[in-house]
Design a protein around this motif. Structure first.
Motif, mmCIF file in Angstrom:
data_model
loop_
_atom_site.group_PDB
_atom_site.id
_atom_site.type_symbol
_atom_site.label_atom_id
_atom_site.label_comp_id
_atom_site.label_asym_id
_atom_site.label_seq_id
_atom_site.Cartn_x
_atom_site.Cartn_y
_atom_site.Cartn_z
ATOM 1 N N ILE A 189 0.480 -14.940 6.891
ATOM 2 C CA ILE A 189 -0.871 -14.581 6.443
ATOM 3 C C ILE A 189 -1.163 -13.122 6.775
ATOM 4 O O ILE A 189 -1.689 -12.368 5.947
ATOM 5 N N VAL A 190 -0.824 -12.706 8.009
ATOM 6 C CA VAL A 190 -1.046 -11.316 8.410
ATOM 7 C C VAL A 190 -0.241 -10.369 7.519
ATOM 8 O O VAL A 190 -0.748 -9.346 7.047
ATOM 9 N N PHE B 223 -1.635 -7.334 3.805
ATOM 10 C CA PHE B 223 -1.444 -5.895 3.597
ATOM 11 C C PHE B 223 -0.900 -5.565 2.209
ATOM 12 O O PHE B 223 -0.428 -4.448 1.978
ATOM 13 N N PHE B 224 -0.976 -6.536 1.289
ATOM 14 C CA PHE B 224 -0.483 -6.276 -0.068
ATOM 15 C C PHE B 224 -1.594 -6.538 -1.076
ATOM 16 O O PHE B 224 -2.352 -7.517 -0.951
ATOM 17 N N ASP B 225 -1.686 -5.678 -2.074
ATOM 18 C CA ASP B 225 -2.686 -5.860 -3.126
ATOM 19 C C ASP B 225 -2.155 -6.817 -4.194
ATOM 20 O O ASP B 225 -1.065 -7.374 -4.056
ATOM 21 N N MET B 226 -2.901 -6.980 -5.278
ATOM 22 C CA MET B 226 -2.516 -7.930 -6.317
ATOM 23 C C MET B 226 -1.240 -7.515 -7.051
ATOM 24 O O MET B 226 -0.583 -8.338 -7.676
ATOM 25 N N SER C 285 -5.631 -13.820 2.238
ATOM 26 C CA SER C 285 -4.982 -13.697 3.543
ATOM 27 C C SER C 285 -5.797 -12.814 4.484
ATOM 28 O O SER C 285 -5.874 -13.071 5.684
ATOM 29 N N THR C 286 -6.411 -11.772 3.939
ATOM 30 C CA THR C 286 -7.245 -10.887 4.749
ATOM 31 C C THR C 286 -8.416 -11.653 5.353
ATOM 32 O O THR C 286 -8.721 -11.508 6.550
ATOM 33 N N ILE C 287 -9.059 -12.469 4.539
ATOM 34 C CA ILE C 287 -10.169 -13.286 5.053
ATOM 35 C C ILE C 287 -9.649 -14.278 6.088
ATOM 36 O O ILE C 287 -10.301 -14.546 7.098
ATOM 37 N N GLY C 288 -8.429 -14.799 5.839
ATOM 38 C CA GLY C 288 -7.819 -15.700 6.809
ATOM 39 C C GLY C 288 -7.576 -15.021 8.147
ATOM 40 O O GLY C 288 -7.788 -15.617 9.204
ATOM 41 N N VAL C 289 -7.134 -13.763 8.108
ATOM 42 C CA VAL C 289 -6.924 -13.000 9.338
ATOM 43 C C VAL C 289 -8.238 -12.823 10.090
ATOM 44 O O VAL C 289 -8.293 -12.963 11.323
#
Length: 268
Positions: free
Chosen positions: A27-28, A32-35, A242-246
């Motif tokens: 997830i972390v 760090f990757f965009d669409m 994933s960012t929200i998950g972090v």
């Protein structure tokens, strides 16, 4: 004996690495990757610069706080009176039984109870009040979430109260303290570890609720859990999800630090 313990620990460590540590690291990494699959900090920039996501964060914390508070206010007296009953095991079993039922089934059961033609509205019609819009409201969401989380708050508080030394309560009363003073100065402070464990067990899962927000809240209650679901299943923006998950993982660690036991003098 130590070698045997290490051998027994191998399956646990394997499970921990494979199903806890590895998913968190993934997830972390994905955050760090965009669409387009390019390494970027755009997801974090979008999250912290967007009023929408900050509002979702506040909503998540607020609803998790309300659920935890209501659950605690119900659970503490319930756990306290459970310690005074004769058939404690039977009552505990009745409290634990709902946790054996699938969460989705319980959600659909409450849809039938709170629906416009449900049992609650049938009773209101019978009393002359008339049917009310109960489903898809904040009230129904809080009621269902509290009901689901109750056993996870009651059990640690009950265990803390049950393990309390009765002689401390007797000593308090022998020294002239009334029931309220005994509770305030002896019972509640000694049961705080159970309360903290219950807060962890309720607040942390409540931060990321998404099934109840959809089925019971009718998407009127928007939380970070709902946003994660949308990004992974609808928009396919796994980086943002994933960012929200972090952010949620960090929030959960903060809650654990705030409610964890503090060591004094090298001892717990």
């Amino acid at each position: 004996m130590t070698k045997i313990r290490r051998i027994y620990a191998i399956p646990y460590m394997f499970w921990l690495v494979l199903f806890v540590i590895a998913p968190v690291l993934m997830i972390v990494y994905q955050s760090f990757f965009d669409m387009n699959g390019q390494f970027s900090l755009i997801n974090y920039q979008t999250y912290f610069a967007s009023g929408k996501y900050l509002t979702m964060t506040l909503n998540s914390v607020w609803y998790a706080f309300l659920i935890t508070l209501i659950t605690l206010l119900i659970s503490y007296p319930t756990a306290y009176f459970l310690t005074k009953l004769k058939h404690k095991d039977l009552w505990l079993l009745l409290i634990i039984l709902p946790t054996w039922v699938n969460l989705l089934l319980k959600a659909y059961a409450f849809i039938g109870i709170f629906g416009i033609n449900g049992s609650v509205n049938s009773f209101l019609t019978f009393t002359g009040i008339g049917p009310q819009q109960i489903l898809f409201t904040d009230f129904s969401f809080l009621v269902v979430a509290t009901y689901i989380e109750l056993p996870f708050m009651i059990m640690p508080i009950y265990n803390a109260l049950e393990e309390m030394n009765p002689s401390l309560i007797s000593a308090s009363r022998d020294l002239g303290a009334n029931n309220f003073e005994t509770f305030r100065r002896v019972i509640f402070p000694l049961s705080l570890n159970g309360v903290k464990s219950g807060v962890q067990a309720v607040f942390i899962p409540s931060l990321s609720l998404f099934m109840l927000t959809r089925l019971i809240g009718g998407n009127r209650v928007i939380t970070l859990g709902t946003a994660i679901e949308q990004h992974f299943l609808v928009t396919q923006n796994w980086g943002m999800g994933s960012t929200i998950g972090v952010v949620l993982i960090i929030a959960m660690f903060v809650v654990m630090l705030l409610t964890g036991e503090k060591k004094k003098g090298g001892k717990k």
